[in-house]
Write an enzyme that holds these catalytic residues in place. Structure first.
Site, mmCIF file in Angstrom:
data_model
loop_
_atom_site.group_PDB
_atom_site.id
_atom_site.type_symbol
_atom_site.label_atom_id
_atom_site.label_comp_id
_atom_site.label_asym_id
_atom_site.label_seq_id
_atom_site.Cartn_x
_atom_site.Cartn_y
_atom_site.Cartn_z
ATOM 1 N N LEU A 1 0.818 -1.215 0.000
ATOM 2 C CA LEU A 1 0.000 0.000 0.000
ATOM 3 C C LEU A 1 0.845 1.255 0.000
ATOM 4 C CD1 LEU A 1 -2.674 -1.056 2.653
ATOM 5 C CD2 LEU A 1 -3.015 -0.891 0.183
ATOM 6 N N ASP B 1 3.027 13.817 15.110
ATOM 7 C CA ASP B 1 3.284 13.591 13.679
ATOM 8 C C ASP B 1 2.001 13.700 12.876
ATOM 9 O OD1 ASP B 1 4.864 13.147 11.493
ATOM 10 O OD2 ASP B 1 4.987 10.969 11.741
ATOM 11 N N LYS C 1 1.748 -3.427 8.842
ATOM 12 C CA LYS C 1 2.848 -2.467 8.868
ATOM 13 C C LYS C 1 4.097 -3.203 9.372
ATOM 14 C CE LYS C 1 3.717 2.106 10.939
ATOM 15 N NZ LYS C 1 3.115 3.115 11.837
ATOM 16 N N GLY D 1 6.711 4.036 4.394
ATOM 17 C CA GLY D 1 6.946 5.138 5.309
ATOM 18 C C GLY D 1 8.267 4.989 6.023
ATOM 19 N N GLY D 2 8.538 5.931 6.921
ATOM 20 C CA GLY D 2 9.776 5.871 7.667
ATOM 21 C C GLY D 2 9.855 4.621 8.529
ATOM 22 N N PHE D 3 8.725 4.126 8.969
ATOM 23 C CA PHE D 3 8.681 2.896 9.777
ATOM 24 C C PHE D 3 9.007 1.679 8.923
ATOM 25 C CE2 PHE D 3 6.695 -0.712 11.741
ATOM 26 C CZ PHE D 3 6.789 -0.501 13.113
ATOM 27 N N GLY D 4 8.466 1.659 7.704
ATOM 28 C CA GLY D 4 8.654 0.534 6.803
ATOM 29 C C GLY D 4 7.465 0.392 5.884
ATOM 30 N N PRO D 5 7.415 -0.671 5.074
ATOM 31 C CA PRO D 5 6.317 -0.853 4.119
ATOM 32 C C PRO D 5 5.021 -1.270 4.802
ATOM 33 C CG PRO D 5 7.777 -2.742 4.060
ATOM 34 C CD PRO D 5 8.417 -1.748 4.983
#
Length: 816
Positions: free
Chosen positions: A518, A637, A540, A521-525
């Site tokens: 989808l 955020d 996530k 992001g900074g966290f991951g896919p």
């Protein structure tokens, strides 16, 4: 002119239930008081159960009305309508005594659709009672005898017993009937029925105030200009007081078994409508030509097969005297018209009606029974025949009058019809056969669909098996067991959360297939997945290359597992196995807000009402985090890409990895990184909300003006002090100035946004104040001071790729 309505079926159970309800409340069954109103579909009933007052609709209309109806007649019979010119559009209506003492009809928006409109009443001292005469009387509650208003003084189209059609010349007051527009529309029609004194009193009907009909003078016994039956005259009388100049016309019957009233229809005709409380009988000619009377049915009159009512409006009202007409000509008639010599109509046939009272005035013949049919068929004018052993053959030509259906043995009557009408019985068989074939085909298609679905499911299971083999062969994961959860410091925070295993999520996402991705992001896919129970999820997955790690992961788990709000994304569970860390969220089909509001095509879907709802939803979610949740939370955020949209475009705040939690007595929280000057308070979220609000209103990113020689961002756009706020509003939601509500909301939102982005945190409102301002609970706003970063850009390189100036991370993935 007489109309017979129907047999009575007294609704005893309905009255009993309603009686119990009113007895419990201490209110009379037939009365409305200031403390007891009636709501749709409730009603009250007169003391003897003759009339009821309540809500109803007409057969061909969804509008709702408040009115008085006969309660004992199974066919809906309306005699008075309150809100005849202002119908309710739904079932939210209420009839009650208002604060000023009037009887009123409200809709769900508390708008008055009708009122008795009496002045100088004593508040909380009036009651409304429905009498057995059908009169609704508003009176003082103390004595109950002083009539302040009554429905008989403000009639609709019905003239009931004891009602007075009157004229008061001195006061200029008239009580007259007003016709309906149609049988399903009780609003004011063009005809009125009243009483005129003239030199000698007369009844008149006017069409748009022009004289349309007059009865002729009253001679003390009848109106000499009309023919009236004795039963019509019985009970009628006229009272004329020439000295006081008051005149009225009324009637009252002594026969309690018959309920009668007179109705002015939409065509300006005055009809007598009658119901007999004894047993309804079939009288001569009652059902007209080609009509059958059957006492066991309601209504008692119906047309022969192949015939239709000649006057549908009259039939719907219970007046059947106009009879029926043939819908398809006989074949012999068509043969004659075409010049055929035979003209015998070989394609005609006969419909058998059993146990009938035969029509009036037959022609008799002594021929044998077997020859009756042939004899009638040879004569085109013969429309029916019958046979009786004592009489012989009977034939009829012309109209068939006074037919009646019996339940016991009588004569069989044969009606001549064209073959096309008789073949309709065969067509019924064809319909049945067709329905069976369609059913078989449909069942086959469903079975084929199920077979394909099962094959697909088998294929999916096979694919899942392959994924399991790959995982096992690679020995990729060391499972984080339930025992470890209990002992591990991480596990303490996971005890209240569902734990998914890696294999389960790998199968759900087709082994984290790129096609299921989808966003990033900074966290991951983030991947879209489908669990074994068909539930859609968003997974996530923490990236090994991410700057965020276990702390942010556990922070999000701890926070979002303890909060629940309609405007916050829902966490289903997580997965912690070896180095793998994943969060499992509800799937949001419309992804994130930035995919709509900043897209030149998709933004057209977001009209102002949807945008304002999104703004309100985000504000309520933030207020919950700051004030109403068990934890006092700073999101840190908030931006368009972190607001997800569900199927109905309702907003849900996501991404809680950067959250900081206040202690019970803390107003701001220290942070190790990503902080400006090392501190964050809830006013940081207020600032972010202000930026996001301005972005939603304008349809532009905060940094979209960075190439402008005067302004670097929306915050540097000095539109408020210059009075140029409308240049900020997205062209998609610009509307004519006539829409004052939307115009005020946009102006209010821009004002609130600028208050939220003021440079000093103490000047910014709290989220509780913001919500109150959005809901217009606070009307007086402060003037916004200078925003943060109005003269210089926050970031001087690669700013064009930012989602908003309050970016704390580089998160840029699609909504889940």
């Amino acid at each position: 002119m007489e109309k017979v309505i129907s047999d009575s079926v007294f609704l005893a159970s309905e009255i009993l239930l309603l009686s119990c309800f009113y007895l419990q409340s201490g209110t009379a069954l037939d009365t409305i008081t200031p403390s007891k109103s009636i709501k749709d579909p409730e009603f009250i009933i007169s003391q003897s159960g003759v009339f009821r007052l309540g809500f109803f609709s007409f057969a061909n209309s969804s509008n709702r009305y408040v009115g008085i109806l006969y309660h004992q007649i199974p066919v809906q019979t309306v005699v008075w309508v309150a809100n005849r010119n202002k119908p309710l559009k739904d079932s939210s209506g209420i009839l009650n005594i208002s604060d000023d003492g009037n009887l009123v009809v409200f809709n769900g928006k508390a708008e008055i659709l009708w009122s008795s409109n009496v002045t100088n009443l004593v508040p909380n001292a009036t009651t409304a009672q429905l009498l057995d005469s059908g009169n609704l009387v508003l009176s003082n509650g103390e004595d109950g005898e002083s009539s302040l208003w009554e429905s008989f003084e403000d009639p609709s189209n019905a003239f009931l017993e004891t009602m007075k059609i009157r004229t008061d010349v001195k006061k200029g007051r008239k009580v007259e009937l007003k016709s309906w527009k149609s049988i399903d529309d009780p609003s004011d029609g063009s005809f009125s029925f009243g009483f005129e004194p003239f030199n000698i009193p007369e009844l008149v009907i006017r069409n748009n105030n022009k004289l349309y009909f007059r009865s002729g003078p009253w001679n003390g016994n009848t109106f000499i200009g009309v023919i009236m039956k004795t039963v019509y005259i019985d009970g009628f009388h006229v009272v004329a007081d020439n000295q006081q100049q008051t005149y009225y016309f009324t009637y009252e019957y002594s026969d309690n078994y018959r309920l009668k009233f007179y109705e002015l229809d939409s065509q300006g005709k005055l009809f007598e409508r009658t119901w007999d409380g004894r047993k309804e009988s079939c009288v001569y000619g009652q059902c007209g030509a080609f009509g059958i009377c059957d006492r066991t049915k309601q209504p008692i009159c119906s047309c022969l097969k192949g015939f239709k009512p000649r006057n549908i409006e009259e039939w719907s009202r219970g007046n059947w005297s106009s009879g029926c007409f043939r819908t398809t000509p006989l074949q012999c008639q068509r043969d004659k018209n075409n010049g055929s010599e035979a003209g015998q109509g070989d394609d005609d046939g006969f419909l058998k009606l059993q146990t009938m009272k035969v029509p009036a005035f037959p022609d008799r013949s002594s021929i044998n029974n077997g020859e009756c049919k042939d004899q009638c068929m040879k004569n085109c004018s013969c429309v029916a025949y019958a046979y009786d052993a004592g009489i012989g053959c009977m034939f009829w030509s012309g109209d068939l009058i006074d037919m009646q259906k019996f339940s016991t043995q009588r004569v069989n009557l044969y009606i001549r019809l064209p073959s096309s009408e008789l073949d309709k019985g065969k067509s019924t068989k064809v319909i049945v056969i067709t329905a069976v074939i369609v059913g078989i085909v449909t069942t086959t298609i469903i079975m084929l669909f199920l077979w394909c679905w099962m094959a697909k499911r088998r294929g999916r299971k096979q694919k899942h098996k392959q994924i399991r083999l790959q995982l096992n062969n690679g020995n990729a994961m060391t499972k984080f067991s339930s025992e470890n959860v209990g002992e591990n410091s991480i596990g303490v925070k996971l005890q209240q959360l569902r734990l998914f295993n890696f294999e389960e999520l790998a199968i759900a996402t087709s082994n984290f297939d790129h096609a299921k991705k989808l966003g990033q992001g900074g966290f991951g896919p983030v991947y879209r997945g489908i669990l074994s129970d068909e539930k859609e999820i968003a997974v996530k997955r923490l990236s090994k290359a991410s700057g965020q790690g276990l702390e942010e992961f556990m922070n999000e788990v701890e926070v979002i597992s303890k909060i629940q709000h309609r405007n916050l994304v829902k966490l289903f569970g997580c997965c912690v196995e070896a180095e793998e860390k994943m969060l499992v969220y509800e799937y949001m089909p419309n992804k994130s807000l930035d995919t709509f509001v900043f897209d030149p095509i998709k933004k057209t879907i977001l009209d102002w009402r949807k945008r304002f709802n999104i703004i309100e939803g985000i504000s309520r979610g933030l207020l919950y985090l700051h004030r109403d949740s068990r934890l006092k939370i700073i999101h840190r955020d908030l931006k368009a890409s972190n607001v997800l949209l569900d199927q109905e475009l309702n907003p849900k705040i996501a991404d809680f990895g950067m959250v900081r939690i206040f202690g019970g007595d803390e107003n701001q929280a220290n942070t190790k990184r990503y902080a400006i000057q090392g501190r964050f308070s809830e006013k940081s979220d207020v600032f972010s909300f202000g930026v996001l609000l301005l972005e939603i209103v304008s349809g532009r990113k905060n940094t979209s003006l960075f190439n402008n020689q005067d302004y670097f961002s929306l915050l540097g756009y000095k539109l408020w002090n210059e009075g140029n706020i409308w240049s900020l509003v997205d062209n998609v939601v610009l509307e004519p100035k006539s829409n004052l509500k939307n115009e005020k909301e946009k102006r209010r939102c821009i004002h609130i946004g600028l208050l939220c982005v003021q440079e000093y945190a103490n000047d910014r409102p709290t989220m509780s104040t913001v919500v109150s301002m959005l809901n217009s609970e606070i009307s007086n706003f402060n003037t916004p001071k200078q925003p943060v970063f109005t003269e210089t850009p926050l970031i001087t390189d690669d700013v064009q790729n930012r989602a908003s100036v309050n970016d704390v991370t580089l998160t840029e993935f699609d909504g889940r």
